[in-house]
Every structure is written in C-alpha cells, then in structure tokens.
Design a protein around this motif. Structure first.
Motif, short mmCIF file in Angstrom:
data_model
loop_
_atom_site.label_atom_id
_atom_site.label_comp_id
_atom_site.label_asym_id
_atom_site.label_seq_id
_atom_site.Cartn_x
_atom_site.Cartn_y
_atom_site.Cartn_z
N ALA A 9 33.01 -126.46 -33.46
CA ALA A 9 32.98 -126.04 -32.05
C ALA A 9 33.25 -124.55 -31.91
N GLU A 10 34.16 -124.03 -32.72
CA GLU A 10 34.59 -122.65 -32.56
C GLU A 10 33.55 -121.67 -33.09
N ASP A 11 33.57 -120.46 -32.53
CA ASP A 11 32.69 -119.39 -32.97
C ASP A 11 33.08 -118.99 -34.39
N PHE A 12 32.25 -118.21 -35.02
CA PHE A 12 32.52 -117.74 -36.38
C PHE A 12 32.36 -116.22 -36.41
N ASP A 13 33.03 -115.60 -37.36
CA ASP A 13 32.96 -114.16 -37.55
C ASP A 13 31.92 -113.89 -38.63
N LEU A 14 30.77 -113.38 -38.23
CA LEU A 14 29.67 -113.19 -39.16
C LEU A 14 30.05 -112.29 -40.33
N ALA A 15 30.74 -111.20 -40.06
CA ALA A 15 31.14 -110.29 -41.14
C ALA A 15 32.03 -111.00 -42.15
N CYS A 16 32.96 -111.80 -41.68
CA CYS A 16 33.84 -112.54 -42.60
C CYS A 16 33.04 -113.57 -43.40
N GLU A 17 32.09 -114.22 -42.75
CA GLU A 17 31.28 -115.23 -43.44
C GLU A 17 30.44 -114.61 -44.54
N LEU A 18 30.00 -113.38 -44.35
CA LEU A 18 29.12 -112.75 -45.33
C LEU A 18 29.87 -111.93 -46.38
N GLU A 19 31.16 -111.67 -46.14
CA GLU A 19 31.93 -110.92 -47.12
C GLU A 19 32.07 -111.75 -48.39
N GLY A 20 31.63 -111.21 -49.48
CA GLY A 20 31.72 -111.90 -50.76
C GLY A 20 30.62 -112.94 -50.97
N PHE A 21 29.74 -113.10 -49.99
CA PHE A 21 28.67 -114.08 -50.12
C PHE A 21 27.61 -113.56 -51.08
N GLY A 22 27.17 -114.42 -51.99
CA GLY A 22 26.07 -114.08 -52.88
C GLY A 22 26.35 -112.92 -53.81
N THR A 23 27.57 -112.80 -54.30
CA THR A 23 27.92 -111.66 -55.14
C THR A 23 27.89 -111.98 -56.63
N GLY A 24 27.34 -113.13 -56.99
CA GLY A 24 27.27 -113.51 -58.40
C GLY A 24 26.37 -112.58 -59.20
N ALA A 25 26.56 -112.57 -60.50
CA ALA A 25 25.81 -111.69 -61.40
C ALA A 25 24.31 -111.98 -61.38
N ASN A 26 23.90 -113.20 -61.06
CA ASN A 26 22.48 -113.56 -61.05
C ASN A 26 21.82 -113.39 -59.69
N THR A 27 22.55 -112.86 -58.72
CA THR A 27 22.00 -112.70 -57.38
C THR A 27 21.39 -111.32 -57.22
N GLY A 28 20.12 -111.30 -56.81
CA GLY A 28 19.43 -110.05 -56.56
C GLY A 28 19.11 -109.84 -55.09
N ALA A 29 19.27 -110.91 -54.27
CA ALA A 29 18.92 -110.79 -52.86
C ALA A 29 19.76 -111.75 -52.03
N THR A 30 20.17 -111.28 -50.87
CA THR A 30 20.82 -112.16 -49.89
C THR A 30 20.10 -111.98 -48.56
N VAL A 31 20.00 -113.09 -47.84
CA VAL A 31 19.35 -113.09 -46.53
C VAL A 31 20.27 -113.83 -45.59
N SER A 32 20.43 -113.30 -44.37
CA SER A 32 21.20 -114.03 -43.37
C SER A 32 20.48 -113.98 -42.04
N PHE A 33 20.67 -115.04 -41.28
CA PHE A 33 20.09 -115.15 -39.95
C PHE A 33 21.16 -115.73 -39.04
N THR A 34 21.28 -115.15 -37.86
CA THR A 34 22.20 -115.67 -36.86
C THR A 34 21.43 -115.96 -35.59
N GLY A 35 21.52 -117.20 -35.12
CA GLY A 35 20.87 -117.58 -33.88
C GLY A 35 21.86 -117.48 -32.72
N ARG A 36 21.37 -117.08 -31.57
CA ARG A 36 22.19 -116.96 -30.37
C ARG A 36 21.55 -117.75 -29.23
N VAL A 37 22.37 -118.15 -28.28
CA VAL A 37 21.87 -118.83 -27.09
C VAL A 37 21.20 -117.78 -26.22
N ARG A 38 19.93 -118.01 -25.90
CA ARG A 38 19.20 -117.05 -25.06
C ARG A 38 18.84 -117.71 -23.73
#
Length: 147
Positions: A9-38
């Motif tokens: 139910a609660e909102d999330f902090d996008l920067a916190c969610e992406l910090e450290g995401f996909g930082t493994g040695a075999n990762t060459g690309a990360t993609v993120s998408f955030t949807g908003r209520v329009r």
C-alpha cells in the motif's frame, strides 16, 4: 537469481530501490520504469486498486521468474501498489538488469505489459462525478501478444 516482488500500500523511494540494484560483475545494463497515476480527463481524484494478496504476489513472482529465465537477468525487482493512489503518485516500478541492454529492455517491457493487462489487480477510477472500473484495452492485449 530470485526476483524481488512486493505488492504494498505504501509508496516507495525510487532512489533507494535502485541503489545497489544490478551491481553484479556480470551486469552490463540496468533498466527501470516507474508508472504514475495520470489524469487524462481532469476529473480523476484517485485510483483504487484491489487485489487478493497471496494470488497476486504469486502471479507476479511467477512472471518475474519467467523474465529472469528468459532473458538471463542478473537482477529483477517489481513493486506494485494497491489502495487509494492519488493522481501523480507512483503506482509501480519494474527494474531489470542483464549482461546486455537489449535483454534488460525487453524483460522490463515484458513485465510492464504483463502488469498492465494480466496481473490480478482490479482498478477503479474515483472522479468528482462518481466511480467506474477500468476495463482492459485492446492495445494492452496486443502489446502482451508480442511476447
């Protein structure tokens, strides 16, 4: 790799969610998408999202695991909110990481298409003049068919 899936139910902090995401040695690309209520009409007050918790989480976990396997993802995170979500607020995020950008982009699009048309959520628009359930759109179904 086991994808991280949260339905909350609660909102999330996008920067916190992406910090450290996909930082493994075999990762060459990360993609993120955030949807908003329009608000396409100028009348929307908020979106109400309902779900059956265990069923919903299991369904998203299964499709996220399919994405991990199909695109050999090195990291995967899906967050989707429920409850009353005001216009402009974040409703969901998808983040994928892979060796190459094409796999990361395709996996993210696959997950977004699934969340839009198949994830077991029920969405109701609450406007100044009443409420109405959001119906499936043909273009969302067409987007999902390409996978």
């Amino acid at each position: 790799m086991i994808p991280q899936v949260r339905v909350q139910a609660e909102d999330f902090d996008l920067a916190c969610e992406l910090e450290g995401f996909g930082t493994g040695a075999n990762t060459g690309a990360t993609v993120s998408f955030t949807g908003r209520v329009r608000d396409d009409t100028g009348d929307l007050q908020h979106l109400e999202i309902e779900h059956y918790p265990a069923m919903c989480e299991a369904a998203i976990e299964a499709i996220a695991q399919e994405a991990v396997t199909r695109w050999a993802l090195t990291d995967c995170r899906v967050i989707h909110r429920f409850g009353a979500i005001p216009v402009g607020d974040q409703i969901m995020m998808v983040a994928t990481a892979a060796r190459h950008r094409k796999a990361a982009f395709e996996a993210a699009e696959f997950l977004m298409d699934y969340l839009k048309s198949r994830a077991p959520f029920w969405k109701k628009e609450v406007t100044k003049s009443g409420t109405s359930w959001v119906e499936a759109k043909d273009e969302d179904e067409a987007a999902l068919r390409r996978w």
